[in-house]
Design an enzyme around this catalytic site. Structure first.
Site, PDB file in Angstrom:
ATOM      1  N   LYS A 105      66.316   8.632  70.465  1.00 52.99           N
ATOM      2  CA  LYS A 105      66.630   8.523  71.903  1.00 52.99           C
ATOM      3  C   LYS A 105      67.490   9.680  72.398  1.00 52.99           C
ATOM      4  CE  LYS A 105      66.145   3.489  72.258  1.00 52.99           C
ATOM      5  NZ  LYS A 105      65.911   3.140  70.835  1.00 52.99           N
ATOM      6  N   ARG A 106      67.091  10.886  72.058  1.00 55.15           N
ATOM      7  CA  ARG A 106      67.819  12.052  72.524  1.00 55.15           C
ATOM      8  C   ARG A 106      67.493  12.326  73.992  1.00 55.15           C
ATOM      9  NH1 ARG A 106      70.797  10.866  68.633  1.00 55.15           N
ATOM     10  NH2 ARG A 106      70.848  12.160  66.766  1.00 55.15           N
TER      11      ARG A 106
END
Length: 309
Positions: A105-106
């Protein structure tokens, strides 16, 4: 990589991904004791327990499913040692022929986004040598910062033939606080879905784009709408099992070809031995309980799809 994912889904008949999200509370006592006997009650000991737990589960399910999804936060909490366990898990899963979706989840911009993309999906140059960092096959990405945060990932994916799953409508209860807000008469998640479809149109495999989306199983009606908005995007569907999603809730995430979605279960698989349905296996045989849970999940989804498509 999207072509390979589809091939493995078709080969296994299982549009299923196992979420390797190990909390220590999921790890049976005998596994923890063995790790602590070797490394003490330390971060290293905890990381070893997690790694051995993962390995046992993967050994029991690798032939049933096409992919796994390790959630990086569950490893980061144990510091450097935890990240080593994450990398060992990624490498081991790939050695078993599994596709690895790094649930990282960058979401950032510019050189920071590029560094995240290189670290998880690409290669970094060190002097005259080039190295793959974590080397997952797909990564999850938060689009909140807009195209500036996504384009560096797309560029690396083009170079490495890898893929993305972009957060569109997440499975958590409070997701609607932002994602359901109307913008120009449409919910925000639908606008994000349109953008995913736009990005994906220029980056396709044989039949589907390698720019996919995350849409929670807990929101089947939204899933139906987003399937129409993103016809060529593969949808990663979290929220099955422990969060309430069932096979019958998922049929609208798929296209008429029976493809287009892959469904994740985390606790429902890795902590199956704690559930009443699989308690007979006991802690000593937690891997066998996980296998049984995967088999039941596959049957549930397959039955729902056969009835609907």
């Amino acid at each position: 990589m999207i072509n390979r994912l589809i091939e493995k889904i078709q080969k296994t008949g299982a549009p299923v991904v196992a979420g390797l999200d190990p909390m220590l509370s999921y790890v049976p006592e005998h596994v923890q004791k063995a790790a602590y006997a070797e490394y003490g009650e330390t971060l290293r000991g905890a990381a070893e327990a997690v790694w051995q737990f993962n390995k046992e589960i993967v050994d029991h399910i690798w032939d049933l499913i096409p992919a796994v999804k390790p959630q990086i936060a569950m490893y980061e909490q144990f510091g450097v040692e935890g990240m080593e366990a994450y990398k060992k898990t990624v490498d081991y899963c790939k050695s078993k022929g599994l596709i690895v979706i790094g649930d990282v989840k960058r979401g950032d911009i510019g050189s920071t986004s590029a560094a995240y993309a290189v670290g998880h999906l690409g290669k970094v140059r060190v002097g005259s040598r080039v190295y793959a960092g974590f080397d997952e096959d797909f990564a999850t990405v938060n689009p909140y910062l807009g195209s500036d945060g996504i384009k560096p990932f797309i560029q690396v994916c083009k170079e490495e033939k890898k893929g993305l799953f972009i957060l569109v409508k997440t499975s958590n209860p409070s997701s609607g606080e932002f994602q359901d807000r109307l913008v120009d008469g449409k919910p925000l998640y639908e606008l994000v879905g349109e953008k995913v479809a736009e990005w994906g149109a220029d980056h396709c495999g044989d039949t589907y784009s390698y720019i996919g989306a995350v849409v929670g199983a807990t929101y089947p009606e939204q899933g139906k709408a987003l399937r129409r908005v993103m016809p060529k995007s593969f949808i990663l569907v979290p929220g099955y099992g422990a969060q309430g999603g069932k096979g019958k809730d998922l049929v609208h995430f798929f296209n008429e070809d029976g493809l287009g979605a892959i469904v994740n279960s985390s606790r429902g698989i890795i902590a199956a031995y704690k559930q009443e349905a699989y308690a007979a296996y006991g802690e000593e045989h937690f891997g066998e309980a996980s296998r049984a849970a995967v088999e039941d999940m596959i049957a549930d989804i397959r039955g729902a799809l056969e009835a609907a498509l």
